[in-house]
Scaffold this motif. Sequence first.
Motif, PDB file in Angstrom:
ATOM      1  N   PHE A  43       0.810  -1.411   0.007  1.00 41.10           N
ATOM      2  CA  PHE A  43      -0.402  -0.155   0.156  1.00 41.10           C
ATOM      3  C   PHE A  43       0.792   1.127  -0.160  1.00 41.10           C
ATOM      4  N   ILE A  44       2.124   0.989   1.038  1.00 37.71           N
ATOM      5  CA  ILE A  44       2.803   2.313   0.565  1.00 37.71           C
ATOM      6  C   ILE A  44       3.293   2.722  -0.652  1.00 37.71           C
ATOM      7  N   THR A  45       3.869   1.703  -0.958  1.00 38.91           N
ATOM      8  CA  THR A  45       4.834   1.654  -2.246  1.00 38.91           C
ATOM      9  C   THR A  45       3.124   2.563  -3.208  1.00 38.91           C
ATOM     10  N   TRP A  46       2.428   2.027  -3.434  1.00 37.90           N
ATOM     11  CA  TRP A  46       1.178   1.933  -4.280  1.00 37.90           C
ATOM     12  C   TRP A  46       1.371   3.552  -3.914  1.00 37.90           C
ATOM     13  N   THR A  47       1.423   3.706  -3.164  1.00 38.92           N
ATOM     14  CA  THR A  47       0.874   5.611  -2.330  1.00 38.92           C
ATOM     15  C   THR A  47       2.043   6.363  -3.030  1.00 38.92           C
ATOM     16  N   MET A  48       2.919   5.820  -3.052  1.00 35.15           N
ATOM     17  CA  MET A  48       4.224   6.723  -3.228  1.00 35.15           C
ATOM     18  C   MET A  48       4.071   6.832  -4.738  1.00 35.15           C
ATOM     19  N   SER A  49       3.795   5.576  -5.545  1.00 29.49           N
ATOM     20  CA  SER A  49       4.215   4.990  -6.885  1.00 29.49           C
ATOM     21  C   SER A  49       3.223   5.953  -7.894  1.00 29.49           C
ATOM     22  N   TRP A  50       1.295   6.752  -6.398  1.00 26.10           N
ATOM     23  CA  TRP A  50       0.563   7.319  -7.173  1.00 26.10           C
ATOM     24  C   TRP A  50       1.402   8.561  -7.042  1.00 26.10           C
ATOM     25  N   VAL A  51       2.205   9.106  -6.047  1.00 31.95           N
ATOM     26  CA  VAL A  51       2.637  10.743  -5.551  1.00 31.95           C
ATOM     27  C   VAL A  51       3.034  10.809  -6.775  1.00 31.95           C
ATOM     28  N   ILE A  52       3.623   9.556  -7.334  1.00 31.33           N
ATOM     29  CA  ILE A  52       4.868  10.095  -8.644  1.00 31.33           C
ATOM     30  C   ILE A  52       4.379  10.691  -9.280  1.00 31.33           C
ATOM     31  N   ARG A  53       3.591   9.462 -10.063  1.00 28.49           N
ATOM     32  CA  ARG A  53       2.736   9.408 -11.153  1.00 28.49           C
ATOM     33  C   ARG A  53       2.222  10.731 -11.499  1.00 28.49           C
ATOM     34  N   ALA A  54       1.201  11.213 -10.241  1.00 27.68           N
ATOM     35  CA  ALA A  54       0.267  12.416 -10.087  1.00 27.68           C
ATOM     36  C   ALA A  54       1.139  13.471 -10.879  1.00 27.68           C
ATOM     37  N   LEU A  55       1.772  13.616 -10.350  1.00 27.77           N
ATOM     38  CA  LEU A  55       3.527  14.598  -9.764  1.00 27.77           C
ATOM     39  C   LEU A  55       3.904  14.731 -11.504  1.00 27.77           C
ATOM     40  N   THR A  56       3.965  13.874 -12.028  1.00 27.77           N
ATOM     41  CA  THR A  56       4.402  14.131 -13.288  1.00 27.77           C
ATOM     42  C   THR A  56       3.503  13.759 -14.651  1.00 27.77           C
ATOM     43  N   THR A  57       2.548  14.125 -14.247  1.00 30.32           N
ATOM     44  CA  THR A  57       1.448  13.614 -15.685  1.00 30.32           C
ATOM     45  C   THR A  57       0.532  14.838 -15.050  1.00 30.32           C
ATOM     46  N   VAL A  58      -0.510  14.783 -13.905  1.00 23.78           N
ATOM     47  CA  VAL A  58      -1.660  15.595 -13.461  1.00 23.78           C
ATOM     48  C   VAL A  58      -1.377  15.908 -12.447  1.00 23.78           C
ATOM     49  N   PRO A  59      -0.535  17.269 -12.109  1.00 25.69           N
ATOM     50  CA  PRO A  59      -0.168  17.259 -10.769  1.00 25.69           C
ATOM     51  C   PRO A  59      -1.683  17.504 -10.244  1.00 25.69           C
ATOM     52  N   ALA A  60      -2.887  17.708 -11.017  1.00 24.57           N
ATOM     53  CA  ALA A  60      -4.129  18.810 -10.684  1.00 24.57           C
ATOM     54  C   ALA A  60      -4.588  16.973 -10.066  1.00 24.57           C
ATOM     55  N   LEU A  61      -4.669  15.986 -10.420  1.00 26.51           N
ATOM     56  CA  LEU A  61      -5.255  14.724  -9.846  1.00 26.51           C
ATOM     57  C   LEU A  61      -4.580  14.488  -8.871  1.00 26.51           C
ATOM     58  N   LEU A  62      -4.258  14.912  -8.216  1.00 24.56           N
ATOM     59  CA  LEU A  62      -3.404  14.352  -7.460  1.00 24.56           C
ATOM     60  C   LEU A  62      -3.839  13.699  -6.328  1.00 24.56           C
ATOM     61  N   TYR A  63      -5.043  14.436  -5.245  1.00 29.11           N
ATOM     62  CA  TYR A  63      -5.738  13.608  -4.397  1.00 29.11           C
ATOM     63  C   TYR A  63      -7.098  12.550  -4.670  1.00 29.11           C
ATOM     64  N   HIS A  64      -6.873  12.431  -5.911  1.00 30.61           N
ATOM     65  CA  HIS A  64      -7.986  12.314  -6.473  1.00 30.61           C
ATOM     66  C   HIS A  64      -7.092  10.694  -7.008  1.00 30.61           C
ATOM     67  N   ALA A  65      -6.999  10.018  -6.228  1.00 30.12           N
ATOM     68  CA  ALA A  65      -6.096   8.769  -6.303  1.00 30.12           C
ATOM     69  C   ALA A  65      -7.284   7.203  -6.737  1.00 30.12           C
ATOM     70  N   PRO A  66      -6.822   6.248  -7.546  1.00 27.41           N
ATOM     71  CA  PRO A  66      -7.279   5.752  -7.897  1.00 27.41           C
ATOM     72  C   PRO A  66      -7.998   4.051  -6.749  1.00 27.41           C
ATOM     73  N   ILE A  67      -7.909   4.856  -5.189  1.00 21.14           N
ATOM     74  CA  ILE A  67      -8.100   3.320  -4.585  1.00 21.14           C
ATOM     75  C   ILE A  67      -9.324   3.278  -3.953  1.00 21.14           C
ATOM     76  N   PHE A  68     -10.095   4.239  -3.657  1.00 15.86           N
ATOM     77  CA  PHE A  68     -11.431   3.968  -2.497  1.00 15.86           C
ATOM     78  C   PHE A  68     -12.242   4.273  -3.723  1.00 15.86           C
ATOM     79  N   SER A  69     -12.662   4.605  -4.943  1.00 16.64           N
ATOM     80  CA  SER A  69     -13.161   4.904  -5.956  1.00 16.64           C
ATOM     81  C   SER A  69     -15.171   4.479  -5.270  1.00 16.64           C
ATOM     82  N   PRO A  70     -15.674   5.040  -4.993  1.00 14.76           N
ATOM     83  CA  PRO A  70     -16.218   6.644  -5.781  1.00 14.76           C
ATOM     84  C   PRO A  70     -15.385   7.586  -4.966  1.00 14.76           C
ATOM     85  N   TYR A  71     -14.501   7.555  -4.210  1.00 18.15           N
ATOM     86  CA  TYR A  71     -14.410   8.950  -3.261  1.00 18.15           C
ATOM     87  C   TYR A  71     -13.689   9.336  -4.115  1.00 18.15           C
TER      88      TYR A  71
END
Length: 158
Positions: A43-71
């Motif tokens: 989970f921690i690895t996925w979280t860091m991976s998501w932050v890296i992906r979001a920061l390097t692609t679309v930073p506006a979607l940083l907090y909208h991680a697709p893990i607890f959808s649809p929240y």
Amino acid sequence: MRLWKVSSSVVALVLYTGVSIVFLFPMRRHPFSTLLDPYDGLFITWTMSWVIRALTTVPALLYHAPIFSPYQYALTFSDPMFTGALIALPFVLLTHQPIIANTINLFLATVLTAWFTFLFLKAQLGNAKAAFLGGLYAGFSVTHLHYLGHLHTYMVQF
């Protein structure tokens, strides 16, 4: 005659690095596939991976991680690991392996916790030997190592 004088801080950093390399032996052998805790570690690895992906692609979607959808704002449900993600960013971008983020952060957290404790105690006590033992205790004590699988609580070096 000594050609140069090596600082006790540099010696302590090198020794703490060596102890960390020996101590984290399984991760050193397989840095791209070894997690000490396969549950929270994933989970921690996925979280860091998501932050890296979001920061390097679309930073506006940083907090909208697709893990607890649809929240919405799902990244705020747990520790977002911003510091760990930023530390691991160049390694993940070079290797394209998200587990290396966990490996790098565990290694640096172990070394830097011991070293920063050494620097603090050396400044307070004025004794490098006592400060070195205090750094060993802070970096490698059972109390600290108990959280080895929980990177967000293990990273106390800052």
